[in-house]
Design a protein around this motif. Structure first.
Motif, PDB file in Angstrom:
ATOM      1  N   SER A   1     -17.329 -15.518 -10.585  1.00 31.27           N
ATOM      2  CA  SER A   1     -17.505 -16.962 -10.394  1.00 31.27           C
ATOM      3  C   SER A   1     -16.287 -17.733 -10.888  1.00 31.27           C
ATOM      4  O   SER A   1     -15.876 -18.734 -10.274  1.00 31.27           O
ATOM      5  CB  SER A   1     -18.764 -17.440 -11.129  1.00 31.27           C
ATOM      6  OG  SER A   1     -19.922 -16.899 -10.550  1.00 31.27           O
ATOM      7  N   ILE A   2     -15.717 -17.270 -11.995  1.00 27.66           N
ATOM      8  CA  ILE A   2     -14.491 -17.895 -12.495  1.00 27.66           C
ATOM      9  C   ILE A   2     -13.387 -17.760 -11.455  1.00 27.66           C
ATOM     10  O   ILE A   2     -12.644 -18.715 -11.169  1.00 27.66           O
ATOM     11  CB  ILE A   2     -14.058 -17.235 -13.817  1.00 27.66           C
ATOM     12  CG1 ILE A   2     -15.101 -17.491 -14.907  1.00 27.66           C
ATOM     13  CG2 ILE A   2     -12.696 -17.761 -14.269  1.00 27.66           C
ATOM     14  CD1 ILE A   2     -14.880 -16.677 -16.166  1.00 27.66           C
ATOM     15  N   LYS A   3     -13.283 -16.581 -10.856  1.00 24.09           N
ATOM     16  CA  LYS A   3     -12.251 -16.324  -9.841  1.00 24.09           C
ATOM     17  C   LYS A   3     -12.434 -17.236  -8.633  1.00 24.09           C
ATOM     18  O   LYS A   3     -11.468 -17.814  -8.114  1.00 24.09           O
ATOM     19  CB  LYS A   3     -12.320 -14.853  -9.420  1.00 24.09           C
ATOM     20  CG  LYS A   3     -11.216 -14.402  -8.498  1.00 24.09           C
ATOM     21  CD  LYS A   3     -11.334 -12.904  -8.234  1.00 24.09           C
ATOM     22  CE  LYS A   3     -10.210 -12.423  -7.319  1.00 24.09           C
ATOM     23  NZ  LYS A   3     -10.313 -10.959  -7.050  1.00 24.09           N
TER      24      LYS A   3
ATOM     25  N   LYS B   1     -11.589 -20.955  -9.562  1.00 26.10           N
ATOM     26  CA  LYS B   1     -10.152 -21.212  -9.645  1.00 26.10           C
ATOM     27  C   LYS B   1      -9.553 -21.418  -8.259  1.00 26.10           C
ATOM     28  O   LYS B   1      -8.683 -22.283  -8.067  1.00 26.10           O
ATOM     29  CB  LYS B   1      -9.464 -20.049 -10.357  1.00 26.10           C
ATOM     30  CG  LYS B   1      -9.678 -20.013 -11.862  1.00 26.10           C
ATOM     31  CD  LYS B   1      -8.926 -18.856 -12.507  1.00 26.10           C
ATOM     32  CE  LYS B   1      -9.084 -18.872 -14.019  1.00 26.10           C
ATOM     33  NZ  LYS B   1      -8.375 -17.734 -14.669  1.00 26.10           N
TER      34      LYS B   1
ATOM     35  N   GLU C   1     -20.907 -22.902 -24.666  1.00 25.03           N
ATOM     36  CA  GLU C   1     -20.128 -22.965 -23.421  1.00 25.03           C
ATOM     37  C   GLU C   1     -20.884 -23.730 -22.342  1.00 25.03           C
ATOM     38  O   GLU C   1     -20.281 -24.432 -21.530  1.00 25.03           O
ATOM     39  CB  GLU C   1     -19.803 -21.547 -22.943  1.00 25.03           C
ATOM     40  CG  GLU C   1     -19.077 -20.699 -23.962  1.00 25.03           C
ATOM     41  CD  GLU C   1     -17.866 -21.397 -24.537  1.00 25.03           C
ATOM     42  OE1 GLU C   1     -17.055 -21.921 -23.757  1.00 25.03           O
ATOM     43  OE2 GLU C   1     -17.718 -21.420 -25.775  1.00 25.03           O
TER      44      GLU C   1
ATOM     45  N   ASN D   1     -10.356 -27.232 -14.943  1.00 26.17           N
ATOM     46  CA  ASN D   1      -9.280 -26.280 -15.263  1.00 26.17           C
ATOM     47  C   ASN D   1      -9.293 -25.887 -16.735  1.00 26.17           C
ATOM     48  O   ASN D   1      -9.011 -24.730 -17.080  1.00 26.17           O
ATOM     49  CB  ASN D   1      -7.927 -26.877 -14.884  1.00 26.17           C
ATOM     50  CG  ASN D   1      -7.676 -26.846 -13.386  1.00 26.17           C
ATOM     51  OD1 ASN D   1      -8.011 -25.875 -12.713  1.00 26.17           O
ATOM     52  ND2 ASN D   1      -7.091 -27.910 -12.856  1.00 26.17           N
TER      53      ASN D   1
ATOM     54  N   ARG E   1     -17.615 -13.400 -14.185  1.00 24.90           N
ATOM     55  CA  ARG E   1     -16.152 -13.270 -14.048  1.00 24.90           C
ATOM     56  C   ARG E   1     -15.722 -13.537 -12.606  1.00 24.90           C
ATOM     57  O   ARG E   1     -14.675 -14.157 -12.367  1.00 24.90           O
ATOM     58  CB  ARG E   1     -15.709 -11.888 -14.510  1.00 24.90           C
ATOM     59  CG  ARG E   1     -15.942 -11.635 -16.000  1.00 24.90           C
ATOM     60  CD  ARG E   1     -15.254 -10.376 -16.463  1.00 24.90           C
ATOM     61  NE  ARG E   1     -15.519 -10.081 -17.870  1.00 24.90           N
ATOM     62  CZ  ARG E   1     -14.855 -10.621 -18.881  1.00 24.90           C
ATOM     63  NH1 ARG E   1     -13.877 -11.483 -18.653  1.00 24.90           N
ATOM     64  NH2 ARG E   1     -15.139 -10.287 -20.137  1.00 24.90           N
TER      65      ARG E   1
ATOM     66  N   PHE F   1     -12.974 -20.078 -20.615  1.00 19.50           N
ATOM     67  CA  PHE F   1     -14.163 -19.243 -20.526  1.00 19.50           C
ATOM     68  C   PHE F   1     -13.898 -17.734 -20.508  1.00 19.50           C
ATOM     69  O   PHE F   1     -14.662 -16.968 -21.120  1.00 19.50           O
ATOM     70  CB  PHE F   1     -15.000 -19.645 -19.315  1.00 19.50           C
ATOM     71  CG  PHE F   1     -16.391 -19.084 -19.332  1.00 19.50           C
ATOM     72  CD1 PHE F   1     -17.232 -19.302 -20.406  1.00 19.50           C
ATOM     73  CD2 PHE F   1     -16.861 -18.320 -18.273  1.00 19.50           C
ATOM     74  CE1 PHE F   1     -18.515 -18.781 -20.423  1.00 19.50           C
ATOM     75  CE2 PHE F   1     -18.137 -17.789 -18.288  1.00 19.50           C
ATOM     76  CZ  PHE F   1     -18.975 -18.026 -19.364  1.00 19.50           C
ATOM     77  N   PRO F   2     -12.858 -17.226 -19.811  1.00 14.72           N
ATOM     78  CA  PRO F   2     -12.632 -15.771 -19.853  1.00 14.72           C
ATOM     79  C   PRO F   2     -12.473 -15.210 -21.261  1.00 14.72           C
ATOM     80  O   PRO F   2     -12.973 -14.122 -21.566  1.00 14.72           O
ATOM     81  CB  PRO F   2     -11.346 -15.605 -19.028  1.00 14.72           C
ATOM     82  CG  PRO F   2     -11.347 -16.759 -18.102  1.00 14.72           C
ATOM     83  CD  PRO F   2     -11.931 -17.891 -18.883  1.00 14.72           C
TER      84      PRO F   2
ATOM     85  N   LEU G   1     -12.087 -23.340 -17.091  1.00 14.86           N
ATOM     86  CA  LEU G   1     -11.742 -22.065 -16.466  1.00 14.86           C
ATOM     87  C   LEU G   1     -10.697 -21.302 -17.278  1.00 14.86           C
ATOM     88  O   LEU G   1     -10.663 -20.073 -17.251  1.00 14.86           O
ATOM     89  CB  LEU G   1     -11.237 -22.295 -15.041  1.00 14.86           C
ATOM     90  CG  LEU G   1     -12.271 -22.836 -14.044  1.00 14.86           C
ATOM     91  CD1 LEU G   1     -11.619 -23.110 -12.701  1.00 14.86           C
ATOM     92  CD2 LEU G   1     -13.434 -21.869 -13.890  1.00 14.86           C
TER      93      LEU G   1
END
Length: 273
Positions: A149-151, A154, A15, A54, A147, A60-61, A57
């Motif tokens: 950081s993903i938020k 986005k 990743e 995008n 998690r 990755f989750p 993102l």
């Protein structure tokens, strides 16, 4: 990896390569991209940037879920980390510990919440915490931070317009556009002045904290009015974390030492600032 979960490293590197691809896309090389400059960015975002971000993102989750199924509830991993390298919130405060180490012991301190910068006050995100203060808690806090950081990412990517202003137009700190450098003598002179002499900063000092992966990074700079800083001092979180290590391993097993060091995430280059 340091306590035997080597497979997880390989999965994570897979990743990471995708993130390094994005670095290469915007800066031309993968590590330490010199893209953010005083006054803005080096240049506008390249074609395909939004799609690449995008896509990552969205991917990755699901990969995070896979990682947690493999490791978070793994019985061997939990036995090696639970109750190991415990630190209380009071001791964390006394050592000046920040970031995941302190938040795993019950602290809610995050620079982005207490002293927002770069518009962080406009983003919706939480500060992950735990109370056990052990290696396993520090691991869980870091997983939860990814998690979050993903938020944040986005929300950020939705705000970035494909074409817009990427640097201020103050040529005292930002080089003139290349088309003017090639056609106007004044712009060419200013270009060389910025890159050879830099720029002057009025007499004074500033101390700015930012939230890094290991906690609060403090940057203190003093200007004497010249084009060179009189003093620059970085407060690195690893410097405090490494000093706290002896207190975390007292009475423990030698085999647990590497787990404690790994959970503190000490980087020697970060200590010597």
């Amino acid at each position: 990896m340091e306590i035997g979960a080597v497979s997880m490293l390989f999965y994570a590197i897979r990743e990471r390569e995708l993130l390094l691809n994005i670095n290469e896309l915007i800066a031309g090389f993968r590590f330490f991209p010199s893209y953010i400059r005083i006054g803005g960015l080096r240049e506008d975002l390249p074609r395909g940037f939004h799609d690449a971000v995008n896509e990552f993102l969205a991917r990755f989750p699901t990969k995070m879920d896979e990682f947690e199924r493999l490791l978070t509830k793994n019985d061997i991993f939990r036995r090696r980390t639970e109750g190991v390298g415990v630190i209380t919130l009071d001791n964390a405060d006394q050592w000046g510990l920040v970031g995941p180490i302190a938040r795993a012991a019950g602290s809610d301190y995050d620079v982005r919440k207490y002293f927002p910068y770069s518009g962080y006050e406009t983003y919706d995100f939480a500060v992950p915490m735990a109370t056990e203060g052990d290696v396993y808690a520090r691991y869980r806090v870091r997983i939860a931070e990814m998690r979050q950081s993903i938020k944040i990412a986005k929300q950020a990517i939705d705000r970035i317009t494909p074409a817009g202003v990427f640097a201020c137009d103050d040529t005292r700190v930002v080089p003139p556009p290349k088309d003017k450098v090639y056609t106007e003598m004044e712009a060419l002179i200013q270009h060389f002045l910025v890159y050879s002499l830099g720029f002057t900063v009025r007499v004074g000092n500033a101390c700015v904290p930012v939230e890094g992966p290991r906690g609060e990074h403090g940057c203190y700079i003093v200007s004497d009015g010249s084009n060179r800083p009189w003093r620059v001092k970085m407060r690195a979180p690893s410097f405090m974390a490494i000093q706290a290590l002896p207190s975390l391993v007292q009475g423990g097993l030698i085999a647990d030492l590497v787990a404690v060091i790994g959970s503190n995430d000490v980087v020697m280059g970060d200590c010597d600032r």
